[in-house]
Scaffold this motif. Sequence first.
Motif: not given
Length: 407
Positions: A95, A97-102, A146, A177, A201, A203-204, A232-233, A334, A385
């Motif tokens: 997975l 596709g997340g933005m990893g904003t934190r 993804m 995604q 995105p 969500g996972n 998870a990545v 977010k 994170k």
Amino acid sequence: MNYEEARKKMSDIGQEHVFRFFDELSDAQKRSLIQQIAETDFSVLRRINHGAGDGRGVFAPLDAMQRSEIEARERELHDIGVKTIKEGKTAALLLAGGMGTRLGSDDPKGMYDIGLTKPVYIFERIISNLLDVVRETDTWIRLFIMTSEKNHDKTAAFLKEHDYFGYREDRIVFFRQDMAPACDFNGRLYMEAKDRISTSPNGNAGWYSSMCRAGLDKILDDEGIEWIDIFAVDNVLQRICDPCFVGATVLAGVSVGAKVVRKAAPDEKVGVMCLEDGRPSIVEYYELSDEMMNAKDKNGEPAYNYGVILNYLFRTSELAGVADDKMPLHVVRKKIPYIDESGTLIKPAEPNGFKFEQLVLDMIHQLSSCLPYEVIREKEFAPIKNPTGIDSVESARELLKKNGVEL
Ligand code: UTP
């Protein structure tokens, strides 16, 4: 959809401001915005004042397979797992596709370099862990990755440039995604460019429907893949498709296996596995009553004691029965980049709005049975994170070093 229809769709929901820069756009940009409006489901915006679910059911404990049992049955579990993998029945799905904003990097999270004396990329660590199983079983496990439209090109180019960190390119399949619109705290849509509404995105949990939309469920059928390990990545220590976990899940005959870690303390702030109305589920720490927190299992240990780490082995034949519209929609605060009145791109330092996500843990509740499988936190759980502090680059480095990984 033509311009008038797009305009009506947006004015019906009070979001006509997305046309603010329309007259400045080229014909191609105009078409692109109209197409985005046609394709986007804005009904999520109505959810900003609602909770994720419609109330919870009746909770009961769900026993985990604990380390003592896993170690006593190691040979048996391992052999079944190796056999299942060698028969090509197991795939892995990253997975990413997340933005990893934190974490605060503009690049996809997997490109983050956590090395100290040499480059060690998050993707590299993950693939290296999977390669251990490839070598042990002499089987190139099918690896799905993804991404999202926000990070796909960078992710694919980076992995190619690094020769997929030793993974066989023809065993990797990428897919993107789906996206959901993002808005400010009052539900007003943000624009990320003059011709584009801000999206994130979705969500996972989007992995299965997005995979089907890309036609990749055919690979599962054609190759006889019966199990798929979703992970998870950002957990750089996790084992992927490790034979004992695969063997335990197959032997238990369940719909899904879930890696879990023992809670550090009864009041630790993690969601724990349980049954809800007889189906597997996750109860959030703030939903645990005192009675549940103090409940004991047959061995006198806390009955709600195992937190999930986002590593699940799904039985593929049961996925078609999981419906997106039955899963709760999580409204998450977010940091959302947007253009201001003058069209200048702003990257906020603090959360400035909501995005809408469905989470993979909510898929579990639609399945009939689940095996929580205990892993040792210090050996398999090093999520990244944040840059510093809890679940950070710093804490993951410490754990990697303790596990003998050179950084
Ligand atoms: P997180 O919940 O940590 O979200 O994702 P995130 O977007 O990566 O990071 P923040 O919250 O913005 O800092 C857990 C896993 O789920 C994936 C992530 O890539 C990560 O592997 N994920 C998350 C997706 O694949 N798609 C999503 O829409 C969200």
